[in-house]
Design a protein around this motif. Sequence first.
Motif, PDB file in Angstrom:
ATOM      1  N   LEU A  69     -18.796 -33.972 -14.575  1.00 23.16           N
ATOM      2  CA  LEU A  69     -18.252 -34.674 -15.726  1.00 23.16           C
ATOM      3  C   LEU A  69     -16.828 -35.082 -15.341  1.00 23.16           C
ATOM      4  O   LEU A  69     -16.041 -34.235 -14.893  1.00 23.16           O
ATOM      5  N   PRO A  70     -16.501 -36.374 -15.437  1.00 25.99           N
ATOM      6  CA  PRO A  70     -15.169 -36.820 -14.997  1.00 25.99           C
ATOM      7  C   PRO A  70     -14.047 -35.970 -15.609  1.00 25.99           C
ATOM      8  O   PRO A  70     -14.045 -35.676 -16.797  1.00 25.99           O
ATOM      9  N   GLY A  71     -13.135 -35.542 -14.739  1.00 25.01           N
ATOM     10  CA  GLY A  71     -11.976 -34.777 -15.175  1.00 25.01           C
ATOM     11  C   GLY A  71     -12.249 -33.310 -15.455  1.00 25.01           C
ATOM     12  O   GLY A  71     -11.427 -32.645 -16.094  1.00 25.01           O
ATOM     13  N   SER A  72     -13.402 -32.787 -15.006  1.00 18.80           N
ATOM     14  CA  SER A  72     -13.702 -31.382 -15.286  1.00 18.80           C
ATOM     15  C   SER A  72     -14.521 -30.786 -14.150  1.00 18.80           C
ATOM     16  O   SER A  72     -14.867 -31.468 -13.190  1.00 18.80           O
ATOM     17  N   SER A  73     -14.865 -29.521 -14.287  1.00 17.63           N
ATOM     18  CA  SER A  73     -15.732 -28.859 -13.310  1.00 17.63           C
ATOM     19  C   SER A  73     -17.144 -28.677 -13.868  1.00 17.63           C
ATOM     20  O   SER A  73     -17.949 -27.951 -13.294  1.00 17.63           O
ATOM     21  N   VAL A  74     -17.431 -29.336 -14.978  1.00 18.16           N
ATOM     22  CA  VAL A  74     -18.744 -29.235 -15.611  1.00 18.16           C
ATOM     23  C   VAL A  74     -19.751 -30.122 -14.871  1.00 18.16           C
ATOM     24  O   VAL A  74     -19.500 -31.316 -14.669  1.00 18.16           O
ATOM     25  N   GLN A  75     -20.856 -29.527 -14.456  1.00 16.18           N
ATOM     26  CA  GLN A  75     -21.920 -30.284 -13.792  1.00 16.18           C
ATOM     27  C   GLN A  75     -22.763 -31.011 -14.842  1.00 16.18           C
ATOM     28  O   GLN A  75     -23.069 -30.444 -15.896  1.00 16.18           O
ATOM     29  N   ARG A  76     -23.115 -32.257 -14.512  1.00 14.92           N
ATOM     30  CA  ARG A  76     -24.054 -33.026 -15.344  1.00 14.92           C
ATOM     31  C   ARG A  76     -25.347 -33.168 -14.555  1.00 14.92           C
ATOM     32  O   ARG A  76     -25.319 -33.424 -13.349  1.00 14.92           O
ATOM     33  N   PHE A  77     -26.477 -33.008 -15.236  1.00 17.55           N
ATOM     34  CA  PHE A  77     -27.785 -33.124 -14.620  1.00 17.55           C
ATOM     35  C   PHE A  77     -28.527 -34.289 -15.283  1.00 17.55           C
ATOM     36  O   PHE A  77     -28.969 -34.174 -16.427  1.00 17.55           O
ATOM     37  N   HIS A  78     -28.603 -35.406 -14.565  1.00 16.76           N
ATOM     38  CA  HIS A  78     -29.255 -36.615 -15.073  1.00 16.76           C
ATOM     39  C   HIS A  78     -30.751 -36.528 -14.796  1.00 16.76           C
ATOM     40  O   HIS A  78     -31.162 -36.178 -13.682  1.00 16.76           O
ATOM     41  N   ARG A  79     -31.540 -36.885 -15.783  1.00 13.81           N
ATOM     42  CA  ARG A  79     -32.998 -36.932 -15.622  1.00 13.81           C
ATOM     43  C   ARG A  79     -33.472 -38.245 -16.246  1.00 13.81           C
ATOM     44  O   ARG A  79     -33.382 -38.432 -17.450  1.00 13.81           O
ATOM     45  N   LEU A  80     -33.935 -39.150 -15.365  1.00 14.28           N
ATOM     46  CA  LEU A  80     -34.435 -40.445 -15.831  1.00 14.28           C
ATOM     47  C   LEU A  80     -35.941 -40.470 -15.626  1.00 14.28           C
ATOM     48  O   LEU A  80     -36.427 -40.365 -14.500  1.00 14.28           O
ATOM     49  N   GLN A  81     -36.657 -40.592 -16.727  1.00 11.97           N
ATOM     50  CA  GLN A  81     -38.120 -40.623 -16.670  1.00 11.97           C
ATOM     51  C   GLN A  81     -38.587 -42.069 -16.811  1.00 11.97           C
ATOM     52  O   GLN A  81     -38.152 -42.784 -17.716  1.00 11.97           O
ATOM     53  N   TRP A  82     -39.483 -42.481 -15.907  1.00 10.68           N
ATOM     54  CA  TRP A  82     -40.022 -43.842 -15.857  1.00 10.68           C
ATOM     55  C   TRP A  82     -41.536 -43.789 -15.892  1.00 10.68           C
ATOM     56  O   TRP A  82     -42.132 -42.773 -15.533  1.00 10.68           O
ATOM     57  N   ARG A  83     -42.168 -44.884 -16.305  1.00 17.47           N
ATOM     58  CA  ARG A  83     -43.629 -44.994 -16.262  1.00 17.47           C
ATOM     59  C   ARG A  83     -43.998 -46.394 -15.798  1.00 17.47           C
ATOM     60  O   ARG A  83     -43.222 -47.344 -15.954  1.00 17.47           O
ATOM     61  N   ARG A  84     -45.194 -46.498 -15.247  1.00 21.22           N
ATOM     62  CA  ARG A  84     -45.692 -47.809 -14.866  1.00 21.22           C
ATOM     63  C   ARG A  84     -45.919 -48.641 -16.126  1.00 21.22           C
ATOM     64  O   ARG A  84     -46.435 -48.129 -17.122  1.00 21.22           O
ATOM     65  N   PRO A  85     -45.530 -49.911 -16.122  1.00 17.57           N
ATOM     66  CA  PRO A  85     -45.750 -50.742 -17.312  1.00 17.57           C
ATOM     67  C   PRO A  85     -47.223 -51.068 -17.471  1.00 17.57           C
ATOM     68  O   PRO A  85     -47.982 -51.118 -16.495  1.00 17.57           O
ATOM     69  N   VAL A  86     -47.618 -51.289 -18.717  1.00 16.72           N
ATOM     70  CA  VAL A  86     -48.977 -51.761 -18.996  1.00 16.72           C
ATOM     71  C   VAL A  86     -49.003 -53.223 -18.643  1.00 16.72           C
ATOM     72  O   VAL A  86     -48.130 -54.002 -19.039  1.00 16.72           O
ATOM     73  N   ARG A  87     -49.974 -53.613 -17.827  1.00 23.79           N
ATOM     74  CA  ARG A  87     -50.049 -55.011 -17.396  1.00 23.79           C
ATOM     75  C   ARG A  87     -50.458 -55.914 -18.531  1.00 23.79           C
ATOM     76  O   ARG A  87     -51.282 -55.563 -19.355  1.00 23.79           O
ATOM     77  N   SER A  88     -49.897 -57.099 -18.520  1.00 22.80           N
ATOM     78  CA  SER A  88     -50.245 -58.109 -19.516  1.00 22.80           C
ATOM     79  C   SER A  88     -51.737 -58.366 -19.448  1.00 22.80           C
ATOM     80  O   SER A  88     -52.294 -58.576 -18.378  1.00 22.80           O
ATOM     81  N   GLY A  89     -52.394 -58.331 -20.591  1.00 15.53           N
ATOM     82  CA  GLY A  89     -53.837 -58.576 -20.611  1.00 15.53           C
ATOM     83  C   GLY A  89     -54.656 -57.300 -20.562  1.00 15.53           C
ATOM     84  O   GLY A  89     -55.853 -57.316 -20.798  1.00 15.53           O
ATOM     85  N   ASP A  90     -54.039 -56.140 -20.253  1.00 10.72           N
ATOM     86  CA  ASP A  90     -54.767 -54.878 -20.258  1.00 10.72           C
ATOM     87  C   ASP A  90     -55.058 -54.480 -21.697  1.00 10.72           C
ATOM     88  O   ASP A  90     -54.210 -54.591 -22.578  1.00 10.72           O
ATOM     89  N   ALA A  91     -56.225 -53.960 -21.921  1.00 12.25           N
ATOM     90  CA  ALA A  91     -56.620 -53.534 -23.261  1.00 12.25           C
ATOM     91  C   ALA A  91     -55.983 -52.197 -23.633  1.00 12.25           C
ATOM     92  O   ALA A  91     -55.732 -51.918 -24.790  1.00 12.25           O
TER      93      ALA A  91
END
Length: 155
Positions: free
Chosen positions: A131-153
């Motif tokens: 964390l800027p200006g501190s000794s605190v650790q930040r743990f980023h977790r970005l979750q992604w998924r495959r997009p549903v294709r256009s035309g998929d039911a």
Amino acid sequence: MNDTALRAALLGAWELVAWQIDYSDGRDCSWPFGPAARGLLLYTPEGLMSAAISKSGRAPLASTSARHASVAQKAAAFDSYFHYQGSFHVEAGTVVHEVRESLNPDFPGTRQVRTIEFDGDSLVLSAQDLLPGSSVQRFHRLQWRRPVRSGDASV
């Protein structure tokens, strides 16, 4: 998975599900662009990547041209959007983004290293920093998924 298989599995488009940050000092987690953030992550066979994330429901500018928007409107637009692009490679089970261009002028020339986890069509990229200006650790977790294709039911 070895690095070659990880690279192949990354290729294509990914939509953001969530970006959450946890903290080493026990404070509540945060959502940098809110719990309904939107985003798109692209990896090409040529080794290029692009990542964009935005806050949901961003306010439109009062002007039809961003060049004529007020400084306050431009600042709000900057604060609600994140983007960078460059090249990528997989190394020791991580994906390394070599940033070429970014909305944030401090990002070009940096290496953004992300730990990779797969679960079917779900991808989790993780990183940690201080964390800027501190000794605190930040743990980023970005979750992604495959997009549903256009035309998929299926949705």
